[in-house]
Design an enzyme around this catalytic site. Sequence first.
Site, PDB file in Angstrom:
ATOM      1  N   LYS A 130       0.825  -1.216   0.000  1.00 55.83           N
ATOM      2  CA  LYS A 130       0.000   0.000   0.000  1.00 55.83           C
ATOM      3  C   LYS A 130       0.852   1.255   0.000  1.00 55.83           C
ATOM      4  O   LYS A 130       0.593   2.193  -0.734  1.00 55.83           O
ATOM      5  CB  LYS A 130      -0.867   0.106   1.265  1.00 55.83           C
ATOM      6  CG  LYS A 130      -1.824  -0.987   1.534  1.00 55.83           C
ATOM      7  CD  LYS A 130      -2.660  -0.684   2.784  1.00 55.83           C
ATOM      8  CE  LYS A 130      -1.906  -0.644   4.098  1.00 55.83           C
ATOM      9  NZ  LYS A 130      -1.391  -1.932   4.558  1.00 55.83           N
ATOM     10  N   ARG A 180      -8.588   1.383   9.942  1.00 55.58           N
ATOM     11  CA  ARG A 180      -8.151   0.021  10.218  1.00 55.58           C
ATOM     12  C   ARG A 180      -9.172  -0.758  11.026  1.00 55.58           C
ATOM     13  O   ARG A 180      -8.946  -1.923  11.324  1.00 55.58           O
ATOM     14  CB  ARG A 180      -6.855   0.081  11.014  1.00 55.58           C
ATOM     15  CG  ARG A 180      -5.610  -0.327  10.207  1.00 55.58           C
ATOM     16  CD  ARG A 180      -4.449  -0.098  11.126  1.00 55.58           C
ATOM     17  NE  ARG A 180      -3.250  -0.793  10.822  1.00 55.58           N
ATOM     18  CZ  ARG A 180      -2.201  -0.239  10.233  1.00 55.58           C
ATOM     19  NH1 ARG A 180      -2.260   0.972   9.758  1.00 55.58           N
ATOM     20  NH2 ARG A 180      -1.085  -0.912  10.106  1.00 55.58           N
ATOM     21  N   ARG A 224      10.972  -7.503   3.731  1.00 51.96           N
ATOM     22  CA  ARG A 224      10.964  -6.191   4.383  1.00 51.96           C
ATOM     23  C   ARG A 224      11.787  -6.217   5.670  1.00 51.96           C
ATOM     24  O   ARG A 224      12.475  -5.259   6.002  1.00 51.96           O
ATOM     25  CB  ARG A 224       9.526  -5.759   4.681  1.00 51.96           C
ATOM     26  CG  ARG A 224       9.462  -4.328   5.167  1.00 51.96           C
ATOM     27  CD  ARG A 224       8.107  -3.747   4.990  1.00 51.96           C
ATOM     28  NE  ARG A 224       7.284  -3.959   6.164  1.00 51.96           N
ATOM     29  CZ  ARG A 224       6.027  -3.559   6.263  1.00 51.96           C
ATOM     30  NH1 ARG A 224       5.446  -2.953   5.263  1.00 51.96           N
ATOM     31  NH2 ARG A 224       5.345  -3.755   7.350  1.00 51.96           N
ATOM     32  N   ARG A 238      12.819  -1.720  10.865  1.00 57.60           N
ATOM     33  CA  ARG A 238      11.705  -1.247  11.677  1.00 57.60           C
ATOM     34  C   ARG A 238      11.583  -2.090  12.925  1.00 57.60           C
ATOM     35  O   ARG A 238      11.562  -3.299  12.861  1.00 57.60           O
ATOM     36  CB  ARG A 238      10.403  -1.317  10.869  1.00 57.60           C
ATOM     37  CG  ARG A 238      10.077   0.003  10.223  1.00 57.60           C
ATOM     38  CD  ARG A 238       8.902  -0.126   9.312  1.00 57.60           C
ATOM     39  NE  ARG A 238       7.675  -0.502  10.017  1.00 57.60           N
ATOM     40  CZ  ARG A 238       6.475  -0.425   9.456  1.00 57.60           C
ATOM     41  NH1 ARG A 238       6.356   0.011   8.222  1.00 57.60           N
ATOM     42  NH2 ARG A 238       5.407  -0.790  10.119  1.00 57.60           N
ATOM     43  N   ARG A 258       0.957  -8.306  14.117  1.00 51.81           N
ATOM     44  CA  ARG A 258       0.314  -7.318  13.248  1.00 51.81           C
ATOM     45  C   ARG A 258      -0.643  -8.003  12.266  1.00 51.81           C
ATOM     46  O   ARG A 258      -1.704  -7.490  11.944  1.00 51.81           O
ATOM     47  CB  ARG A 258       1.369  -6.490  12.502  1.00 51.81           C
ATOM     48  CG  ARG A 258       1.918  -5.342  13.376  1.00 51.81           C
ATOM     49  CD  ARG A 258       3.315  -4.918  13.019  1.00 51.81           C
ATOM     50  NE  ARG A 258       3.563  -4.680  11.626  1.00 51.81           N
ATOM     51  CZ  ARG A 258       3.259  -3.557  10.970  1.00 51.81           C
ATOM     52  NH1 ARG A 258       2.682  -2.569  11.597  1.00 51.81           N
ATOM     53  NH2 ARG A 258       3.546  -3.433   9.707  1.00 51.81           N
TER      54      ARG A 258
HETATM   55  P1  AMP Z   1       1.770   0.934   9.524  1.00 53.92           P
HETATM   56  O1  AMP Z   1       3.039   1.620   9.181  1.00 53.92           O
HETATM   57  O2  AMP Z   1       0.572   1.461   8.755  1.00 53.92           O
HETATM   58  O3  AMP Z   1       1.859  -0.551   9.437  1.00 53.92           O
HETATM   59  O4  AMP Z   1       1.446   1.278  11.053  1.00 53.92           O
HETATM   60  C1  AMP Z   1       2.360   0.982  12.088  1.00 53.92           C
HETATM   61  C2  AMP Z   1       1.624   0.912  13.414  1.00 53.92           C
HETATM   62  O5  AMP Z   1       0.994   2.158  13.707  1.00 53.92           O
HETATM   63  C3  AMP Z   1       0.494  -0.106  13.497  1.00 53.92           C
HETATM   64  O6  AMP Z   1       0.962  -1.407  13.776  1.00 53.92           O
HETATM   65  C4  AMP Z   1      -0.368   0.472  14.623  1.00 53.92           C
HETATM   66  O7  AMP Z   1       0.227   0.223  15.884  1.00 53.92           O
HETATM   67  C5  AMP Z   1      -0.260   1.959  14.353  1.00 53.92           C
HETATM   68  N1  AMP Z   1      -1.335   2.432  13.440  1.00 53.92           N
HETATM   69  C6  AMP Z   1      -1.190   2.973  12.204  1.00 53.92           C
HETATM   70  N2  AMP Z   1      -2.365   3.307  11.671  1.00 53.92           N
HETATM   71  C7  AMP Z   1      -3.296   2.954  12.592  1.00 53.92           C
HETATM   72  C8  AMP Z   1      -4.728   3.016  12.629  1.00 53.92           C
HETATM   73  N3  AMP Z   1      -5.445   3.514  11.598  1.00 53.92           N
HETATM   74  N4  AMP Z   1      -5.348   2.558  13.741  1.00 53.92           N
HETATM   75  C9  AMP Z   1      -4.662   2.067  14.792  1.00 53.92           C
HETATM   76  N5  AMP Z   1      -3.321   1.970  14.822  1.00 53.92           N
HETATM   77  C10 AMP Z   1      -2.645   2.414  13.733  1.00 53.92           C
END
Ligand code: AMP
Length: 187
Positions: A14, A89, A128, A134, A145
């Site tokens: 994405k 989410r 990744r 990360r 996750r």
């Molecule tokens: P991402 O980079 O989008 O995978 O986000 C990394 C982390 O940020 C996730 O594992 C969540 O802990 C938090 N996070 C990001 N977006 C959201 C969301 N819309 N709702 C809740 N937690 C979020």
Amino acid sequence: MLKLVFLGPPGAGKGTQAKLLAQEKGLTHISTGDMLRSAVAAGTELGKRVQGIMDEGKLVPDDLMVELIEERTAQADCSSGFILDGFPRTVAQAEALSEMLSKKNDRLSHLVYFSVTDDDLKERLEKRRAEENRKDDNVDVQLERLRVYREQTAPLIDFYREDDRFVEIPAQDSINDVFQRLTTALQ
Ligand code: AMP
């Protein structure tokens, strides 16, 4: 005007597609993960609240996320269109988003779902892990996750699937192929 949400499991690509599309169409790319990581790095109040949650691969509470998105989408650079990458989410976030937009007589133009098979996903996440550093990308956190995705985010796909703005993009192919498919679907 394009106002998009990008949906899909962690590792579906994405973020990569969002960057490419934002550049090509002059849209603002809003990655909630990036916003939260910046807050953690800057040591803000928000960062302190979310750090532990992110390190464990859990979701940040809906009310915090909705507030963050409400503020961000109100900024001037979003007036010519945006891509929400990583938000919503949960079904509650999706409902709050649609309410937030309809208050402004606005709505999303497309709901884009990047779909990948489980095998492909495993391979991408391994890659990744090797390429990026990360903290939330070690094996245990990645699995958590994915579990959280299946439990809390996958129901959102079913919620959106009935909507005539829903677009599914098979995302297992190369970045270029997926991008072609995406731009064609948005025409
Ligand atoms: P991402 O980079 O989008 O995978 O986000 C990394 C982390 O940020 C996730 O594992 C969540 O802990 C938090 N996070 C990001 N977006 C959201 C969301 N819309 N709702 C809740 N937690 C979020």
